[in-house]
Design a protein around this motif. Structure first.
Motif, mmCIF file in Angstrom:
data_model
loop_
_atom_site.group_PDB
_atom_site.id
_atom_site.type_symbol
_atom_site.label_atom_id
_atom_site.label_comp_id
_atom_site.label_asym_id
_atom_site.label_seq_id
_atom_site.Cartn_x
_atom_site.Cartn_y
_atom_site.Cartn_z
ATOM 1 N N SER A 1 0.832 -1.212 0.000
ATOM 2 C CA SER A 1 0.000 0.000 0.000
ATOM 3 C C SER A 1 0.862 1.257 0.000
ATOM 4 O O SER A 1 0.606 2.202 -0.752
ATOM 5 C CB SER A 1 -0.926 0.006 1.218
ATOM 6 N N MET A 2 1.893 1.265 0.837
ATOM 7 C CA MET A 2 2.761 2.433 0.907
ATOM 8 C C MET A 2 3.531 2.629 -0.391
ATOM 9 O O MET A 2 3.737 3.764 -0.853
ATOM 10 C CB MET A 2 3.734 2.283 2.076
ATOM 11 N N THR B 1 -5.395 1.751 -5.619
ATOM 12 C CA THR B 1 -4.228 1.447 -4.788
ATOM 13 C C THR B 1 -4.512 0.271 -3.867
ATOM 14 O O THR B 1 -3.708 -0.653 -3.742
ATOM 15 C CB THR B 1 -3.836 2.681 -3.958
ATOM 16 N N GLY B 2 -5.668 0.290 -3.211
ATOM 17 C CA GLY B 2 -6.048 -0.814 -2.337
ATOM 18 C C GLY B 2 -6.221 -2.114 -3.101
ATOM 19 O O GLY B 2 -5.833 -3.182 -2.627
ATOM 20 N N TYR B 3 -6.807 -1.997 -4.301
ATOM 21 C CA TYR B 3 -7.017 -3.197 -5.117
ATOM 22 C C TYR B 3 -5.686 -3.854 -5.468
ATOM 23 O O TYR B 3 -5.529 -5.073 -5.304
ATOM 24 C CB TYR B 3 -7.767 -2.815 -6.388
ATOM 25 N N GLN C 1 -7.612 -7.397 5.954
ATOM 26 C CA GLN C 1 -6.523 -6.527 5.516
ATOM 27 C C GLN C 1 -7.060 -5.236 4.891
ATOM 28 O O GLN C 1 -6.428 -4.180 4.985
ATOM 29 C CB GLN C 1 -5.648 -7.255 4.498
ATOM 30 N N ALA C 2 -8.215 -5.331 4.229
ATOM 31 C CA ALA C 2 -8.755 -4.164 3.525
ATOM 32 C C ALA C 2 -9.085 -3.021 4.474
ATOM 33 O O ALA C 2 -9.052 -1.858 4.079
ATOM 34 C CB ALA C 2 -10.003 -4.566 2.735
ATOM 35 N N THR C 3 -9.398 -3.353 5.726
ATOM 36 C CA THR C 3 -9.668 -2.299 6.706
ATOM 37 C C THR C 3 -8.420 -1.463 6.960
ATOM 38 O O THR C 3 -8.463 -0.226 6.951
ATOM 39 C CB THR C 3 -10.161 -2.923 8.026
ATOM 40 N N LEU C 4 -7.288 -2.132 7.167
ATOM 41 C CA LEU C 4 -6.022 -1.410 7.356
ATOM 42 C C LEU C 4 -5.636 -0.652 6.090
ATOM 43 O O LEU C 4 -5.197 0.510 6.158
ATOM 44 C CB LEU C 4 -4.922 -2.405 7.729
ATOM 45 N N ILE C 5 -5.798 -1.282 4.940
ATOM 46 C CA ILE C 5 -5.448 -0.633 3.679
ATOM 47 C C ILE C 5 -6.317 0.603 3.453
ATOM 48 O O ILE C 5 -5.860 1.626 2.936
ATOM 49 C CB ILE C 5 -5.582 -1.630 2.517
ATOM 50 N N GLY C 6 -7.597 0.504 3.836
ATOM 51 C CA GLY C 6 -8.488 1.659 3.695
ATOM 52 C C GLY C 6 -8.022 2.855 4.507
ATOM 53 O O GLY C 6 -8.180 4.009 4.082
ATOM 54 N N ILE C 7 -7.441 2.593 5.676
ATOM 55 C CA ILE C 7 -6.899 3.688 6.493
ATOM 56 C C ILE C 7 -5.741 4.369 5.770
ATOM 57 O O ILE C 7 -5.608 5.596 5.779
ATOM 58 C CB ILE C 7 -6.455 3.149 7.870
#
Length: 261
Positions: free
Chosen positions: A125-126, A138-140, A207-213
């Motif tokens: 993500s970063m 980006t998340g995808y 994981q998507a919750t963290l990525i959404g942040i």
């Protein structure tokens, strides 16, 4: 002889436990962690959560917006996992010991899988934020790359485990490579592959919750928004929705595994 074996095993276990205790003690000293304060602060943390971290009437009114963000997160998680599984199957067949073509291609498939698997989704993500910015894409891609590496490795092991004998039998009859894949590898390994895909979907939703942040999208962005604005009631509603969704999906996934395995 047998007594010496068990004695040696117990001694090795004892040495390992002592080693872990020493490492833990050194870590506490280096990080200046106060063990007593850490445990005594637990009751205060629970008291704060009970007093502040619960959904009120305004939080329930935000449920439609939370559900919309959750739907986006679910769709991105499922789509990235399914597409990654398709690519992972191709690389797994190419790199498997049972079906791999051997040589440089098998080595390359395994190397790519190892590279992608050892980079955490948060790190992806970063990295991708620099190229795509804060958006759903980006998340995808972060979920896609992480899923691709994990599933490629899992698919390789599944194919090697269930397909070796049947592949050798078909090769002895002179069957073509494509026939071996279609009539032996896929039918015998599909239940295990589907099980891994379901597991990856569950993992990606978490994981998507963290990525959404990090990316400012989906349910993770809503949680970050509410929490940073000190709206703990709405943030607790987001957490409750995520937990309930994960429990439901895990129950469905376990049922499907029982059916196909």
């Amino acid at each position: 002889m047998r007594d010496n074996f068990f004695l040696k095993k117990r001694m090795n276990t004892l040495y390992f436990c002592l080693f872990m205790l020493v490492v833990t003690f050194i870590s506490i000293i280096v990080t200046d962690y106060d063990v007593i304060k850490g445990f005594t602060s637990i009751p205060k943390a629970v008291e704060w959560a009970v007093s502040n971290f619960y959904p009120n009437e305004k939080a329930w009114n935000r449920l439609p917006a939370i559900a919309g963000s959750l739907t986006e997160t679910l769709l991105v998680s499922i789509a990235s996992t399914v597409v990654a599984a398709i690519f992972a199957l191709v690389f797994a067949i190419a790199g498997s010991h049972a079906t791999g073509v051997g040589g440089f291609i098998s080595w390359l498939s395994r190397s790519i899988a190892t590279l992608f698997r050892n980079i955490d989704v948060a790190a992806w993500s970063m990295i991708l934020l620099m190229s795509f910015g804060q958006n759903v894409l980006t998340g995808y891609f972060a979920l896609f790359f992480g899923s691709f590496g994990f599933l490629t490795r899992a698919f390789m092991e599944s194919i090697d485990e269930v397909s070796s004998s049947s592949v050798e039998a078909l090769r002895a009859t002179g069957a073509s490579y494509l026939s071996i894949i279609i009539h032996s590898v896929l039918p015998s390994s599909i239940p295990q592959l589907l099980s891994w895909i379901l597991f990856m979907i569950e993992t990606n939703i978490r994981q998507a919750t963290l990525i959404g942040i990090l990316t400012g999208t989906g349910i993770g962005f809503l949680f970050s928004l509410y929490y940073k604005s000190l709206n703990y009631n709405s943030a607790s509603m987001v957490v409750m929705v995520i937990v309930c969704t994960i429990i439901i999906i895990e129950s469905v996934s376990n049922y499907v595994r029982k059916v196909i395995l």
